[in-house]
Design a protein around this motif. Structure first.
Motif, PDB file in Angstrom:
ATOM      1  N   UNK A 401       0.845  -1.195   0.000  1.00 64.96           N
ATOM      2  CA  UNK A 401       0.000   0.000   0.000  1.00 64.96           C
ATOM      3  C   UNK A 401       0.877   1.240   0.000  1.00 64.96           C
ATOM      4  N   UNK A 402       0.485   2.236  -0.790  1.00 58.71           N
ATOM      5  CA  UNK A 402       1.159   3.533  -0.673  1.00 58.71           C
ATOM      6  C   UNK A 402       0.156   4.645  -0.971  1.00 58.71           C
ATOM      7  N   UNK A 403       0.494   5.843  -0.510  1.00 61.90           N
ATOM      8  CA  UNK A 403      -0.408   6.971  -0.688  1.00 61.90           C
ATOM      9  C   UNK A 403      -0.501   7.373  -2.155  1.00 61.90           C
ATOM     10  N   UNK A 404      -1.720   7.481  -2.639  1.00 63.59           N
ATOM     11  CA  UNK A 404      -1.930   7.967  -3.998  1.00 63.59           C
ATOM     12  C   UNK A 404      -1.548   9.442  -4.066  1.00 63.59           C
ATOM     13  N   UNK A 411       7.197  13.623   0.273  1.00 66.51           N
ATOM     14  CA  UNK A 411       7.288  12.180   0.472  1.00 66.51           C
ATOM     15  C   UNK A 411       5.924  11.541   0.605  1.00 66.51           C
ATOM     16  N   UNK A 412       5.920  10.215   0.768  1.00 72.22           N
ATOM     17  CA  UNK A 412       4.674   9.467   0.913  1.00 72.22           C
ATOM     18  C   UNK A 412       4.865   8.357   1.944  1.00 72.22           C
ATOM     19  N   UNK A 413       3.762   7.945   2.549  1.00 72.90           N
ATOM     20  CA  UNK A 413       3.763   6.785   3.431  1.00 72.90           C
ATOM     21  C   UNK A 413       3.627   5.524   2.591  1.00 72.90           C
ATOM     22  N   UNK A 414       4.403   4.506   2.939  1.00 72.36           N
ATOM     23  CA  UNK A 414       4.398   3.245   2.196  1.00 72.36           C
ATOM     24  C   UNK A 414       4.212   2.100   3.195  1.00 72.36           C
TER      25      UNK A 414
END
Length: 441
Positions: A401-404, A411-414
């Motif tokens: 899962x990762x942030x669209x 950055x993004x949460x993964x």
């Protein structure tokens, strides 16, 4: 969909509530509850508190700080106003119930265990009605539930009024043995005739405990500035509409006050070298100045508004961090749903996002909508991208899962197959993770 920064809204309520619950009765009555272990004592005059003026003042501060507004990451003004209105109503209800004052007290034992205690003096015939107005943290206890010994609660004490605090703290007040405290008396005297007063001093046992646990030197200054030279501190405040705050710290002499000021400046300079750097305007406003044997900081309504404006950027950073953490929690719970789905389907993960949402409806119930909304990017749908692992037992570093996102930004949460979540700040690293996961498919 707007994201409401609830923690700040709650902090406004807490501030408003403190202005109320820090209130005090006739001068000198608080001495009945001060002991040789008291370290914090507060008093004020509830009759001088104007709920409507406080509501307007805090609303203006929220807008000046960029917290209340129409932005996607701001709390809508109507929502902040509604919350503040509830607190204002509470003030009116408390007054109608007969309360005109409240004490705030905490000793060195409670500071480490159960927190402060609030005493609302009213006649016995009014105490029960007043106690019913005090909110219960976490809601009422179940009928046969065992009360949490550290959970604050309102207790009616005949001859005193209503005491709010953990049972241990309430019992300590009931059995209080008053003791003269020259330091706290001096702190209250320094606060003058201000409607709201707060005094702080270290009892001897707590002072010795601190001395055992701090290093001999702090930022090039002797720790005795805290363990020995600090005498007392006081805060005097006038509530809105003409809000003022004055803080005083008393040291043993002018030399130690100057050294304490230098210690504070050194700590600020150290902080300014980190990612939590504060605006220069804010530093200027909040840094106390040495005046003889005291450190003094004074703010009026204009200054407080300038503080709110200066906090705009730091609060925005704090909101981003809070929302990032919330999104990370969402991903972690989505991954837990994936694992529960796998356990029920012979190791098979959800086939796609649609099946995942179906499983979430089963396992997460009414929380599904919240969990499938990224609070950092509430307008982006779908909020998260799901990649079904091909292997029944994928590697821990397999991206699930990762942030669209349209723009990678900061950055993004993964989320990974073993259930852990990482904040990935480098796009190159993120691309490499996706590439490695694709090779496993």
């Amino acid at each position: 969909m707007r994201t409401c920064f609830r923690p700040f809204t709650l902090s406004l309520i807490c501030l408003l509530g403190f202005i109320v619950v820090a209130a005090a009765p006739a001068r000198g009555q608080i001495a009945k509850f001060i002991t040789d272990q008291t370290i914090v004592a507060g008093e004020a005059d509830l009759t001088k508190v104007d709920g409507a003026a406080i509501e307007s003042f805090l609303m203006n501060l929220a807008k000046a700080a960029g917290v209340a507004g129409a932005g996607e990451l701001q709390t809508p003004e109507a929502e902040v106003k509604a919350d503040l209105g509830k607190a204002t109503k509470w003030i009116n209800d408390v007054k109608a119930a007969g309360a005109t004052s409240v004490y705030l007290l905490m000793d060195s034992r409670a500071m480490q265990r159960t927190g402060p205690v609030l005493i609302i003096p009213v006649s016995d015939d009014k105490a029960a009605a007043l106690a019913a107005l005090i909110p219960v943290p976490g809601g009422p206890q179940p009928p046969r539930g065992r009360p949490n010994p550290n959970m604050p609660q309102a207790t009616v004490v005949p001859g005193v009024g209503v005491i709010w605090g953990a049972p241990g703290s309430v019992n300590a007040v009931k059995a209080v043995k008053p003791a003269p405290r020259a330091d706290l008396t001096a702190a209250f005297k320094a606060a003058g005739t201000a409607p709201i007063k707060l005094a702080f001093a270290l009892d001897e046992g707590f002072r010795q405990q601190i001395a055992k646990n701090v290093p001999p030197m702090i930022l090039g200054k002797p720790s005795t500035l805290i363990t020995k030279d600090f005498q007392w501190g006081s805060v005097a405040a006038t509530p809105p509409p003409n809000a003022t705050v004055k803080a005083v710290v008393q040291s043993t002499d002018a030399a130690s006050a100057k050294s304490t000021h230098e210690l504070i400046v050194s700590a600020i300079m150290l902080n300014q070298q980190t990612g939590s750097k504060l605006p220069d305007d804010l530093i200027t406003l909040i840094t106390p100045q040495a005046q003889g044997s005291q450190l003094v900081s004074s703010l009026d309504t204009k200054d407080l508004n300038q503080v709110a404006v200066a906090l705009r950027e730091p609060l925005a950073r704090a909101r981003q961090v809070a929302l990032r953490v919330q999104s990370s929690s969402n991903i972690r719970q989505i991954l837990q749903t994936c694992l529960m789905h796998s356990n029920e389907n012979k190791g098979a993960w959800p086939a796609d996002m649609k099946e995942l949402e179906k499983s979430m409806t089963k396992f997460a119930g009414p929380n599904v909508k919240r969990l499938l909304t990224n609070p950092q990017r509430p307008s982006v749908q779908p909020a998260y991208v799901y990649i079904k692992p091909v292997q029944k037992q994928p590697n821990g570093d397999t991206v699930v899962i990762y942030e669209s996102h349209k723009d990678f930004g900061d950055g993004v949460n993964v989320g990974f197959a073993d259930g852990h979540v990482e904040w990935v700040a480098q796009k190159q690293q993120f691309d490499q993770m996706l590439a490695k996961t694709a090779q496993e498919q």
